[in-house]
Design a protein around this motif. Sequence first.
Motif, short mmCIF file in Angstrom:
data_model
loop_
_atom_site.label_atom_id
_atom_site.label_comp_id
_atom_site.label_asym_id
_atom_site.label_seq_id
_atom_site.Cartn_x
_atom_site.Cartn_y
_atom_site.Cartn_z
N ALA A 39 1.09 -1.16 0.02
CA ALA A 39 -0.21 -0.05 0.04
C ALA A 39 1.33 1.49 0.28
N GLU A 40 2.15 1.78 0.73
CA GLU A 40 2.26 2.40 0.74
C GLU A 40 3.50 2.86 -0.25
N ARG A 41 4.09 1.20 -1.28
CA ARG A 41 4.46 1.36 -2.30
C ARG A 41 3.80 2.57 -3.76
N ASP A 42 2.35 2.09 -3.75
CA ASP A 42 0.91 2.43 -4.19
C ASP A 42 1.36 3.79 -4.14
N ARG A 43 0.72 4.18 -2.92
CA ARG A 43 0.87 5.67 -2.30
C ARG A 43 2.16 6.66 -2.46
N ILE A 44 2.96 6.33 -3.03
CA ILE A 44 3.47 7.27 -3.08
C ILE A 44 4.15 7.54 -4.86
N ALA A 45 3.77 6.01 -5.30
CA ALA A 45 3.46 5.81 -6.33
C ALA A 45 2.82 7.30 -7.39
N GLU A 46 1.70 7.47 -5.96
CA GLU A 46 0.87 8.54 -6.80
C GLU A 46 1.01 9.64 -5.98
N LEU A 47 2.27 9.53 -6.05
CA LEU A 47 2.60 11.31 -5.26
C LEU A 47 3.83 12.04 -5.68
N VAL A 48 5.05 11.19 -6.03
CA VAL A 48 6.32 11.09 -6.97
C VAL A 48 5.97 10.26 -8.15
N ASP A 49 7.10 11.00 -9.18
CA ASP A 49 7.02 10.00 -10.34
C ASP A 49 7.87 9.04 -10.26
N PRO A 50 7.81 8.17 -10.19
CA PRO A 50 8.75 6.70 -9.18
C PRO A 50 9.98 6.70 -10.17
N ARG A 51 10.15 7.28 -11.37
CA ARG A 51 11.30 7.35 -11.86
C ARG A 51 12.81 8.86 -11.12
N ARG A 52 12.12 8.99 -10.12
CA ARG A 52 12.96 10.11 -8.87
C ARG A 52 12.62 9.26 -7.60
N VAL A 53 11.19 8.62 -7.66
CA VAL A 53 11.49 7.81 -5.71
C VAL A 53 10.24 7.00 -6.02
N SER A 54 10.96 5.70 -6.05
CA SER A 54 10.26 4.74 -5.29
C SER A 54 10.38 3.75 -4.75
N LEU A 55 8.93 3.02 -3.45
CA LEU A 55 9.03 1.88 -2.38
C LEU A 55 8.82 0.67 -3.19
#
Length: 560
Positions: A275-291
């Motif tokens: 869930a946290e991976r998916d939440r962060i993917a909605e907030l920031v470009d995964p090419r810059r930050v991903s979890l």
Amino acid sequence: MPTADVLFTGGAIFTGAGEPLDGFAVAVVGDRIAALVRADETAALIGPATEVVDLSGALLSPGFQDAHVHPVAGGTELLQCNLADSADAAESIARVAAYALSHPDVEWILGGGWSMDHFAGGAPTRQALDAVVPDRPVLLMSRDHHSTWANTAAIRLAGIDRDTSDPVDGRIEREPDGAPAGTFHEGAGDLFAAARPAFDDELAYRGLLAAQAELIPLGITGWQDAAVRASGAGIPDPVPAYLRAAADGTLKVHVVGAQWWRRDGGIEQVEAIVAERDRIAELVDPRRVSLGAAKLMVDGVAENGTAAMLSPYHDHHGHPTDNSGLSFIDPELLREAVTALDAAGIQAHFHALGDRAVREALDAVAAARGANGPGGARHHLAHLQMIAESDVDRFAEHDAVANLQALWATHEPQLDELTLPFLPDGAESRHYPFGDLVRAGTRLAAGSDWPVSSADPMQAIHVAVNRTFPGSDAEPLGGAAQQIDLVTAMTAYTSGTAYVNGREHDTGSIREGYLANLVVLSPDPFAAPAEQLHRTTVLSTWIEGAPVYRLSSVTVKEPS
């Protein structure tokens, strides 16, 4: 093809794998590599606005990527009481005294970087701190972040005394009467969590920027943060800092965060990590930050007897003890967790240092592959201080990546004084067996574990190739069979880590269409004797086609 914005010419090109190319040039347009062309065919690429970078014999390489690093922890330590690079115990104590004198209003003196080999038994005492700071609590992490040094004031405020039991995942060094002696190993450091001040987001943000300013000049253009969403041990959660820096444009590198697996938790953590991976993917470009990774701390470290070993540690007289180290995660739960993480597309990033920990981690990867099939998440095992000979082939068999911290693969005081004397005969030959892994066809990545040790990739590459530190007259650790060649070491630090980070499609290699994340190295390490590799330094670092560091500069520039 349009003219180049930047053209690199006049030196060899390491593309991220294989021997360097001679007689070629690299053209950059915008943020991408536009072409790799013969050096005598560049005239049409040079326009009025083209910046021609004459390498003058230096090497052009893909930017380094660090597969295991703690940037925010390292950066905040730079801003606090920093004991890194202290020459001995006396200098560490003097630095604490100087920091206390220059920061009279700081309620708690926090920081770290002290070396275990500077203190008898690897365990500094509370009295040593009391002598210079008797009136305020002092709490300092060791260089490897597996031990905490506290003065009497901090111990009292935390309510720790002779009746405090060791936690299941740690150990308190004690005086003859059972009172805390001042050093707290592994989870015992968490006994201070309720008393010590919490890290605030502003300090973590400043620490991130400080870390980036340290790492970019070393040619590092991306990394995997080995502990995000963690708690305890005085380490701030870096996620808010990453989100803020990504939003305001101050984060220049690309980051994968490995979410901390709580050792006291169970399989329910998988759902929260996804869930946290998916939440962060909605907030920031995964090419810059991903979890998209999870950090699983399988064991501790050998110098304090918590690395999980197949054979017991020895005492000071060379006799076997009843201690074989700690498995922080039950092996059955570890297999179940990694299988569930793999099914959800989450990469397992293991801290696996002892040979038993390595086996338990490989067992978990094998279980995941058996349940979910091949081709799943790119699981990797970091540290690998000892690997049983029978487990070496299992890395390639189960498609597990070996994440090397090569700077440690040498005889040095912490290993020779605090570790090898307490391991069975023959253990030295199984230390950091990189050569065995290469011969077995293992895929490699590389990282530093900074601030545990230097983040400089060229220093680590020197040790990987030589198995000795610069100027050492010791024999290569593990013998010449464990040395690896320069191409292999450079590949691990570039395309190897790009693979682990899921960025091999646009970083880690010099290829047309890839991001122009590049580093210029001089002297060219491929033209230097192996014993001189440590002399290679970074002349410039480029991220997305822009120079973010030049050797003559005193600040890190921002890409346009």
